[in-house]
Enzyme design. Sequence first.
Site, PDB file in Angstrom:
ATOM      1  N   ASP A  92      -1.584  -5.838  -0.876  1.00 53.39           N
ATOM      2  CA  ASP A  92      -2.344  -6.427   0.219  1.00 53.39           C
ATOM      3  C   ASP A  92      -3.020  -7.728  -0.208  1.00 53.39           C
ATOM      4  O   ASP A  92      -3.022  -8.086  -1.391  1.00 53.39           O
ATOM      5  CB  ASP A  92      -3.336  -5.422   0.829  1.00 53.39           C
ATOM      6  CG  ASP A  92      -4.486  -5.065  -0.092  1.00 53.39           C
ATOM      7  OD1 ASP A  92      -5.032  -5.970  -0.749  1.00 53.39           O
ATOM      8  OD2 ASP A  92      -4.863  -3.874  -0.130  1.00 53.39           O
ATOM      9  N   ILE A  93      -3.582  -8.444   0.743  1.00 51.48           N
ATOM     10  CA  ILE A  93      -4.103  -9.794   0.502  1.00 51.48           C
ATOM     11  C   ILE A  93      -5.186  -9.810  -0.565  1.00 51.48           C
ATOM     12  O   ILE A  93      -5.359 -10.796  -1.282  1.00 51.48           O
ATOM     13  CB  ILE A  93      -4.596 -10.425   1.823  1.00 51.48           C
ATOM     14  CG1 ILE A  93      -4.886 -11.929   1.636  1.00 51.48           C
ATOM     15  CG2 ILE A  93      -5.819  -9.677   2.359  1.00 51.48           C
ATOM     16  CD1 ILE A  93      -5.131 -12.672   2.929  1.00 51.48           C
TER      17      ILE A  93
END
Length: 204
Positions: A107-108
């Site tokens: 994820d980011i």
Amino acid sequence: MTAERLQKVLARAGLGSRREIEGWIRAGRILINGVVAELGAQLSGGESVTLDGKPLTISAPETLRVIAYHKPVGELCTRHDAEGRPTVFDQLPRLAQGRWISVGRLDINTQGLLLVTNNGELAHRLMHPSRQIEREYAVRVLGNIGEAILDRLTQGVELEDGLARFESIRSAGGDGANHWFHVTLREGRNRIVRRLWDSQGVTV
């Protein structure tokens, strides 16, 4: 050519992962000889295959390529972002044929090793739970973590998409309220590391 499932042939050609291609089929975006393809459709060679009306080149890339990429915080593992944020694919060399496919996602807010390949069949094999390939994460959590929490996380926690657990949890030190753990998994569900800790009221 022996008949093979459509998604397997397209994945091997580097056009996407099997899961992604199955989504295209369900959405009616792929035609075989002008007819909307269905799940279970097979190719034996010589068929005309289009995606959104555009012909597909379905020969396998001459050279199988794999890149080990260090994903920094702030990059997305999606191919295009509506908000214009940077993606891992912006950083990769251009391919003459096919495209890069990420083996799983980070994820980011997560950094670390990400594998990308031009072979969707290889990506599928590496990601499929039946292969039991271990993934290890270093996780920093906030608060005091007792043995009861660690036991629950290794025995199994019921999440909204089913039972999940860490294969192992190893303390890796820390200062004050922050503590590091190394955890291992044999699956790659969306945000599963964070969701497992969240299930115990622990902030990652």
